[in-house]
Design an enzyme around this catalytic site. Structure first.
Site, PDB file in Angstrom:
ATOM      1  N   SER A 110       0.810  -1.222   0.000  1.00 19.03           N
ATOM      2  CA  SER A 110       0.000   0.000   0.000  1.00 19.03           C
ATOM      3  C   SER A 110       0.840   1.268   0.000  1.00 19.03           C
ATOM      4  CB  SER A 110      -0.946   0.006   1.199  1.00 19.03           C
ATOM      5  OG  SER A 110      -0.225  -0.093   2.417  1.00 19.03           O
ATOM      6  N   GLY A 131      -2.057  -4.216   1.057  1.00 18.08           N
ATOM      7  CA  GLY A 131      -2.183  -5.432   1.851  1.00 18.08           C
ATOM      8  C   GLY A 131      -1.220  -6.538   1.471  1.00 18.08           C
ATOM      9  N   ASN A 191       3.656  -5.485   5.629  1.00 18.91           N
ATOM     10  CA  ASN A 191       2.522  -6.320   6.026  1.00 18.91           C
ATOM     11  C   ASN A 191       2.984  -7.629   6.655  1.00 18.91           C
ATOM     12  OD1 ASN A 191       0.240  -4.644   5.290  1.00 18.91           O
ATOM     13  ND2 ASN A 191       0.962  -4.906   3.192  1.00 18.91           N
ATOM     14  N   ASP A 249      -5.033   6.986   9.728  1.00 16.08           N
ATOM     15  CA  ASP A 249      -4.764   5.620  10.210  1.00 16.08           C
ATOM     16  C   ASP A 249      -3.403   5.488  10.888  1.00 16.08           C
ATOM     17  OD1 ASP A 249      -2.914   5.513   8.081  1.00 16.08           O
ATOM     18  OD2 ASP A 249      -4.051   4.037   6.937  1.00 16.08           O
ATOM     19  N   HIS A 306      -0.204   5.070   6.916  1.00 15.52           N
ATOM     20  CA  HIS A 306       0.075   5.515   5.548  1.00 15.52           C
ATOM     21  C   HIS A 306       0.343   7.017   5.509  1.00 15.52           C
ATOM     22  CE1 HIS A 306      -2.336   1.811   5.134  1.00 15.52           C
ATOM     23  NE2 HIS A 306      -1.428   1.554   4.209  1.00 15.52           N
TER      24      HIS A 306
END
Length: 190
Positions: A9, A46, A74, A162, A165
């Site tokens: 991502s 992801g 991840n 979040d 990011h």
């Protein structure tokens, strides 16, 4: 020339308008430096190193001259054994070597929540693999963010809500930091 950015991502530009993600900002930065380059977005939100390995062959099309590998975040978030992540990255780099493309491996600095041994093994795999394949290593994708932010509050200003990011300004900081290393990769290929 074409540079494939194989990642997750952070590469894909999660949560950002299309022009504000890592790949378009990196391409614009490189063009501003005089490089005649197209940066291909091979980032999938992801994705783990296993996903990257499964996509390596179709990412390495004949027009790809170089590849940036930015995977592992991840894997860390899921607590995947660093030996598994290392084997997957090894497979990706072997595919790049077999395809005859120049590569840049981008590592990550991770937290200590899985213990010191996990952290050392995880972070160490990047340096070991870069040495094995004799390719450049950019040790920490977020190094530019950490350097500019200075504090937790400073970091928050560069992140999406979040906290994982970067926002468009954060991506710009990342690109300003990693850009010269990618430019060197492009120059080596040309």
């Amino acid at each position: 020339m074409t540079v494939a950015a194989l990642g997750d991502s952070l590469t894909a530009g999660y949560g950002l308008p299309q022009g504000d993600g890592f790949v378009p900002q990196l391409q614009a930065w490189l063009v501003d430096q005089g490089a005649d380059v197209t940066v291909m977005n091979a980032g999938v939100s992801g994705d783990t190193t296993a996903g990257g390995l499964s996509r390596a062959a179709w990412t390495l099309t004949p027009e790809v001259d170089a590849m940036i590998v930015t995977l592992g975040g991840n894997d860390y978030l899921r607590g995947i054994d660093p030996a598994v992540s290392r084997a997957n990255l090894d497979g990706i780099l072997a595919a790049g070597q077999d395809a005859g493309v120049d590569m840049l491996l981008v590592g990550l600095s991770v937290g200590g929540n899985y213990g010191a041994d996990y952290k050392a093994a995880f972070e160490g795999m990047y340096a070991d693999l870069a040495a094995k394949y004799d390719i450049p290593l950019y040790p920490d994708f977020a190094a530019g963010l950490r350097a500019v932010a200075g504090t937790v509050d400073g970091m928050q200003a560069l992140m999406q809500p979040d906290g994982i990011h970067p926002n468009a300004e954060g991506v710009e900081v990342i690109v300003d930091a990693i850009g010269p290393v990618v430019f060197d990769l492009v120059q080596a290929v040309e």
